[in-house]
Design an enzyme around this catalytic site. Sequence first.
Site, PDB file in Angstrom:
ATOM      1  N   SER A 119       0.837  -1.196   0.000  1.00 26.26           N
ATOM      2  CA  SER A 119       0.000   0.000   0.000  1.00 26.26           C
ATOM      3  C   SER A 119       0.875   1.251   0.000  1.00 26.26           C
ATOM      4  O   SER A 119       1.691   1.422  -0.900  1.00 26.26           O
ATOM      5  CB  SER A 119      -0.968  -0.048   1.182  1.00 26.26           C
ATOM      6  OG  SER A 119      -1.996   0.902   1.030  1.00 26.26           O
ATOM      7  N   GLU A 175      -9.172  -5.013  -4.595  1.00 32.61           N
ATOM      8  CA  GLU A 175      -8.573  -3.995  -3.733  1.00 32.61           C
ATOM      9  C   GLU A 175      -9.623  -3.142  -3.016  1.00 32.61           C
ATOM     10  O   GLU A 175      -9.481  -2.805  -1.844  1.00 32.61           O
ATOM     11  CB  GLU A 175      -7.670  -3.068  -4.562  1.00 32.61           C
ATOM     12  CG  GLU A 175      -6.463  -3.726  -5.195  1.00 32.61           C
ATOM     13  CD  GLU A 175      -5.304  -3.905  -4.245  1.00 32.61           C
ATOM     14  OE1 GLU A 175      -5.485  -3.734  -3.021  1.00 32.61           O
ATOM     15  OE2 GLU A 175      -4.205  -4.229  -4.720  1.00 32.61           O
ATOM     16  N   HIS A 233      -7.601  -5.686  -0.363  1.00 38.92           N
ATOM     17  CA  HIS A 233      -6.389  -4.932  -0.056  1.00 38.92           C
ATOM     18  C   HIS A 233      -5.780  -5.421   1.254  1.00 38.92           C
ATOM     19  O   HIS A 233      -6.480  -5.623   2.245  1.00 38.92           O
ATOM     20  CB  HIS A 233      -6.744  -3.452   0.058  1.00 38.92           C
ATOM     21  CG  HIS A 233      -5.574  -2.541   0.147  1.00 38.92           C
ATOM     22  ND1 HIS A 233      -4.722  -2.301  -0.911  1.00 38.92           N
ATOM     23  CD2 HIS A 233      -5.110  -1.784   1.174  1.00 38.92           C
ATOM     24  CE1 HIS A 233      -3.797  -1.435  -0.547  1.00 38.92           C
ATOM     25  NE2 HIS A 233      -4.002  -1.110   0.727  1.00 38.92           N
TER      26      HIS A 233
END
Length: 503
Positions: A194, A318, A411
Amino acid sequence: MVATIDITTADGVVRGSRGRRVARWRSVPYAAPPVGELRFRAPQPVRSWAGVRDAREFGLAAMQHRSGARIGPRQQQPTGEDCLTLNITAPVGHSATPRPVMVFIHGGGYMIGTSALGLYSGARLAVRGDVIVVSLNYRLGGFGYVDFSEYSTPERRFDSNLGLRDQVAALEWVRRNIAAFGGDPDNVTIFGESAGAHAVLSLFATPAAEGLFHRGISQSPPAAWAASPDDAKLFARRCVEGLGASPEEASRALISAGANDIRRAVDRAVARVLREQPGLFPAVPMVDGDFLPRSPLDALTEGSAHRLPLIIGSNRDEGTLFARLSDTLPTTPERIRKVLAHSGAEAAAQVVAAYPGFPDPKVAVRMGGDFVLWRSTVTAMEGHSRYAPTYGYRFDFAPRALHLAGFGATHAFDLIPVFGASDTPFGRALTVAGGQRGMRSVTRQFQDNWLSFARDGAPLPSWPQYTEDRRTTMIIDYPPRLEDDPDRAKRLAWQGITVPTLI
């Protein structure tokens, strides 16, 4: 009683703890505390110490909302400005040669997160791959990613890109000291997820990081993040206004304000931008023409980034995590329309056509995740592949429990197999409804490839390089497979969409 182990660094002796399989050193300083006169300044050298420094417990996480420094179900790490530390996990036992080093940079949108999270210690990865794992803290939010340099005075300077400078300082510490822990300073892999994955790409684009690492792994990067000088200046002004200070009072206010007052002002300013401009993240590295000459994405696509091997990819789903837990991504039909409106009706229509079913909310969630994370990741792998070995992937696997919960391969889920945490209570909970065999398989896939890359500079031979003509992508799933140019229609549709700006 836990055994201890002392190591002499360039700055002094640090005492860690030694277990049966790994030794750990926690919160070892890699720069001077950025407090007092050093607030909003580039990291300065560590002040050496006499005697033995106890490095068996964690110190402070970077300044952030206390919920962001959660390290257990009911446990939060204390936060503060004195946070420039790193942690080392090394296998116990002799190695005939120096061990490869893997330096992990945590995510959290450059606003939250801490290296003290147990997952990030990398103990299972260190043992399985006979590598040394380093994790680091860096300044976040207003202390690391807001450019207050406009308010410098002859008596007090404010520097830019402080979080990125911190990461370079941590890598310099690794270069100087990791050999004392059995690591090879000439074989360093940086990896992150990330915002940490974006940090990896930013370091690729940072001249000062040259020679400090030798390859990188970028997991779900928001690769298009970068603040222009004008946007950075406008956002800093909003933060100063949030402190209740005029431009003339800004320098004094930034020096004297309490850390939590600054943190709250910046948090409010970030929330305002995300409401006004979905998909625009203002507290990110700034293209200052000096420390960061070009945006990471421009540097990768133009060839001015460090031409080093790169693994880069994203997760299939995600957006689902953000749709449930935060409003930081444009994951609703209304926010998607706001994003598309910046690029004109024709470009917007092409994107909508590539996502049949829009404005169904579930389709909007996929579009938001693709806009912020997937589309720019593909651009980054495409650009860097022209200049250096690049390996693209997409993570598709999710156990039944995540599918039932509506998350899928969401995610940050990739962190579980990368760090080998499927046998932890949380990891076992993910497979309580099935998927144990698949989880073991994707754990092997991630770790075998990540460790091969860290040792030798390339993943396993079954994973070919990504090239513009073939766009061969490793689909990490149970079983794995290779696909050429997955989701081509969506990739082409997003090419006409631009990222919004504050100006």
